[in-house]
Design a protein around this motif. Structure first.
Motif, mmCIF file in Angstrom:
data_model
loop_
_atom_site.group_PDB
_atom_site.id
_atom_site.type_symbol
_atom_site.label_atom_id
_atom_site.label_comp_id
_atom_site.label_asym_id
_atom_site.label_seq_id
_atom_site.Cartn_x
_atom_site.Cartn_y
_atom_site.Cartn_z
ATOM 1 N N ALA A 50 0.829 -1.205 0.000
ATOM 2 C CA ALA A 50 0.000 0.000 0.000
ATOM 3 C C ALA A 50 0.868 1.262 0.000
ATOM 4 O O ALA A 50 0.579 2.234 -0.713
ATOM 5 N N VAL A 51 1.947 1.235 0.786
ATOM 6 C CA VAL A 51 2.856 2.385 0.825
ATOM 7 C C VAL A 51 3.539 2.572 -0.526
ATOM 8 O O VAL A 51 3.620 3.689 -1.052
ATOM 9 N N VAL A 52 4.038 1.453 -1.094
ATOM 10 C CA VAL A 52 4.725 1.538 -2.390
ATOM 11 C C VAL A 52 3.763 2.007 -3.477
ATOM 12 O O VAL A 52 4.110 2.842 -4.324
ATOM 13 N N ALA A 53 2.534 1.471 -3.475
ATOM 14 C CA ALA A 53 1.547 1.855 -4.493
ATOM 15 C C ALA A 53 1.198 3.336 -4.387
ATOM 16 O O ALA A 53 1.005 4.019 -5.405
ATOM 17 N N ALA A 54 1.107 3.847 -3.159
ATOM 18 C CA ALA A 54 0.796 5.261 -2.972
ATOM 19 C C ALA A 54 1.908 6.156 -3.516
ATOM 20 O O ALA A 54 1.652 7.287 -3.947
ATOM 21 N N LEU A 55 3.134 5.629 -3.503
ATOM 22 C CA LEU A 55 4.278 6.396 -4.000
ATOM 23 C C LEU A 55 4.545 6.154 -5.479
ATOM 24 O O LEU A 55 5.448 6.769 -6.049
ATOM 25 N N THR A 56 3.780 5.237 -6.094
ATOM 26 C CA THR A 56 3.983 4.893 -7.508
ATOM 27 C C THR A 56 2.663 5.078 -8.242
ATOM 28 O O THR A 56 2.030 4.120 -8.688
ATOM 29 N N ARG A 57 2.240 6.321 -8.391
ATOM 30 C CA ARG A 57 0.917 6.618 -8.941
ATOM 31 C C ARG A 57 0.820 6.324 -10.433
ATOM 32 O O ARG A 57 -0.282 6.147 -10.973
ATOM 33 N N ASP A 58 1.948 6.304 -11.138
ATOM 34 C CA ASP A 58 1.910 6.072 -12.583
ATOM 35 C C ASP A 58 2.141 4.616 -12.958
ATOM 36 O O ASP A 58 2.391 4.308 -14.127
ATOM 37 N N ALA A 59 2.047 3.705 -11.998
ATOM 38 C CA ALA A 59 2.238 2.281 -12.298
ATOM 39 C C ALA A 59 1.113 1.785 -13.196
ATOM 40 O O ALA A 59 -0.044 2.200 -13.064
ATOM 41 N N ALA A 60 1.463 0.870 -14.109
ATOM 42 C CA ALA A 60 0.475 0.291 -15.032
ATOM 43 C C ALA A 60 0.668 -1.223 -15.052
ATOM 44 O O ALA A 60 1.232 -1.784 -15.994
ATOM 45 N N PRO A 61 0.184 -1.915 -14.015
ATOM 46 C CA PRO A 61 0.415 -3.361 -13.928
ATOM 47 C C PRO A 61 -0.324 -4.120 -15.021
ATOM 48 O O PRO A 61 -1.441 -3.777 -15.388
ATOM 49 N N ASP A 62 0.339 -5.175 -15.514
ATOM 50 C CA ASP A 62 -0.244 -6.041 -16.539
ATOM 51 C C ASP A 62 -0.160 -7.489 -16.040
ATOM 52 O O ASP A 62 0.836 -8.172 -16.277
ATOM 53 N N PRO A 63 -1.211 -7.963 -15.359
ATOM 54 C CA PRO A 63 -1.188 -9.338 -14.826
ATOM 55 C C PRO A 63 -1.384 -10.372 -15.939
ATOM 56 O O PRO A 63 -2.436 -10.988 -16.068
ATOM 57 N N SER A 64 -0.361 -10.546 -16.736
ATOM 58 C CA SER A 64 -0.414 -11.455 -17.879
ATOM 59 C C SER A 64 -0.269 -12.901 -17.428
ATOM 60 O O SER A 64 -0.040 -13.196 -16.248
ATOM 61 N N LEU A 65 -0.385 -13.811 -18.407
ATOM 62 C CA LEU A 65 -0.210 -15.232 -18.104
ATOM 63 C C LEU A 65 1.187 -15.504 -17.565
ATOM 64 O O LEU A 65 1.361 -16.328 -16.656
ATOM 65 N N ARG A 66 2.193 -14.827 -18.092
ATOM 66 C CA ARG A 66 3.571 -14.997 -17.603
ATOM 67 C C ARG A 66 3.673 -14.620 -16.128
ATOM 68 O O ARG A 66 4.359 -15.287 -15.353
ATOM 69 N N PHE A 67 2.971 -13.561 -15.747
ATOM 70 C CA PHE A 67 2.983 -13.155 -14.342
ATOM 71 C C PHE A 67 2.386 -14.246 -13.462
ATOM 72 O O PHE A 67 2.956 -14.608 -12.427
ATOM 73 N N TRP A 68 1.222 -14.776 -13.847
ATOM 74 C CA TRP A 68 0.554 -15.769 -13.015
ATOM 75 C C TRP A 68 1.333 -17.076 -12.953
ATOM 76 O O TRP A 68 1.389 -17.715 -11.896
ATOM 77 N N ILE A 69 1.934 -17.479 -14.068
ATOM 78 C CA ILE A 69 2.750 -18.697 -14.045
ATOM 79 C C ILE A 69 3.925 -18.517 -13.094
ATOM 80 O O ILE A 69 4.236 -19.388 -12.275
ATOM 81 N N GLY A 70 4.599 -17.376 -13.185
ATOM 82 C CA GLY A 70 5.728 -17.115 -12.303
ATOM 83 C C GLY A 70 5.318 -17.041 -10.844
ATOM 84 O O GLY A 70 5.997 -17.587 -9.964
ATOM 85 N N ALA A 71 4.192 -16.368 -10.567
ATOM 86 C CA ALA A 71 3.729 -16.223 -9.187
ATOM 87 C C ALA A 71 3.325 -17.562 -8.588
ATOM 88 O O ALA A 71 3.662 -17.873 -7.431
ATOM 89 N N VAL A 72 2.602 -18.379 -9.355
ATOM 90 C CA VAL A 72 2.162 -19.685 -8.850
ATOM 91 C C VAL A 72 3.357 -20.606 -8.627
ATOM 92 O O VAL A 72 3.466 -21.280 -7.590
ATOM 93 N N ALA A 73 4.274 -20.652 -9.598
ATOM 94 C CA ALA A 73 5.469 -21.493 -9.447
ATOM 95 C C ALA A 73 6.296 -21.044 -8.250
ATOM 96 O O ALA A 73 6.791 -21.866 -7.464
ATOM 97 N N GLY A 74 6.455 -19.724 -8.089
ATOM 98 C CA GLY A 74 7.210 -19.213 -6.953
ATOM 99 C C GLY A 74 6.538 -19.530 -5.633
ATOM 100 O O GLY A 74 7.205 -19.890 -4.657
#
Length: 293
Positions: A50-74
């Motif tokens: 929440a703190v990082v997101a508040a300081l990164t107002r221009d973030a544009a996250p893209d929860p792609s398939l690569r992201f989910w595969i990496g997150a689940v495997a990790g």
């Protein structure tokens, strides 16, 4: 050079979390103690994000398939690695198990070569061979400890394998979500992973070992402290991985080894033998060789 400070800060935080989790194993079991790392760390991870997101107002996250595969495997690799590490601590001791989990770096290099096609220089393969020899020396049991010593060594290596998968998965997830904002991506991936880990482990333990959940709840003060240190350590690791490849990050994190030896001696009255010190030195040198540029 922020990643150096993040990795250096993660090491003592991780040792503190491991020490607190080790004390919970007896009542909650290794998987109940593993749940502590994620469930009680989740509120702190959400706060950090929440703190990082508040300081990164221009973030544009893209929860792609690569992201989910990496997150689940990790997430799966981290759960397995943590559980095996706690079991190894009971068999081989706190300091020895902590050194054995450092096999995550050479195993991560092998995983990257076999699965991802990463090319390694000759010195890296030499480091892997040296680390393997050190791990064999470190984990080889005495005659009166053949059963438990060998089991502890194998569990430590299994923990390293789990963390090797986790490091590769989380780095890929962080890079896929928003490459332009690595710290935002790292802390977001941390929250997603801990949500999955907490939900799955809680459901499994509720169905198979409800007494473990009761033990975790009964020791909520120690559990909350372990979760706090675990969340801070994970945030530092994820942030460092978002800024630098895994090899240099793990090399800096090797300061965890002498810290763990001191903690094991101080808190658990463990006295590593000369052979174990020699094996730990070989392992450390081998891991360092894999990171030479």
């Amino acid at each position: 050079m922020l990643w150096i400070f993040l990795a250096a800060g993660a090491a003592p935080l991780q040792v503190a979390r491991n020490a607190m989790q080790r004390g919970l194993v007896g009542d909650a079991g290794p998987w109940g103690a593993t749940l502590v790392r994620f469930l009680f760390g989740l509120p702190f991870s959400v706060l950090i994000f929440a703190v990082v997101a508040a300081l990164t107002r221009d973030a544009a996250p893209d929860p792609s398939l690569r992201f989910w595969i990496g997150a689940v495997a990790g997430a799966i690799g981290q759960v397995a690695g943590t559980g095996f590490l706690l079991m190894a601590m009971r068999r081989a001791g706190f300091a020895v198990a902590t050194v054995l989990q450092q096999s995550a770096l050479p195993l991560a290099a092998l995983l990257g070569w076999v699965v991802l096609g990463d090319e390694l220089a000759g010195h890296a393969w030499s480091g892997i061979a040296l680390a393997t020899a050190g791990l064999a020396v470190l984990s080889w049991p005495r005659r009166d400890q053949v059963e438990h010593g060998l089991a502890g060594g194998l569990l430590g290596l299994a923990a390293g394998a789990g963390f090797a998968v986790a490091f590769n998965g989380y780095r890929q997830a962080g890079l896929a979500l928003d490459p332009g904002h690595p710290i935002f991506s790292a802390t977001a991936a941390l929250v997603v992973a801990q949500l999955m880990q907490s939900a799955v482990l809680t459901a499994l333990l509720a169905a198979t070992r409800p007494q473990a959940l009761r033990a975790v709840a009964a020791s909520w003060r120690a559990s909350l402290a372990a979760g706090f240190f675990g969340s801070l350590a994970s945030a530092c690791w994820f942030g460092a991985l978002a800024l630098s490849p895994a090899g240099p990050v793990r090399a800096v994190g090797l300061i965890e080894t002498p810290i763990a030896a001191a903690v094991g001696h101080r808190l658990f009255r463990e006295r590593p033998s000369l052979r174990q010190w020699a094996g730990g030195l070989l392992t450390t040198l081998g891991v360092l060789m894999t990171t030479l540029g």
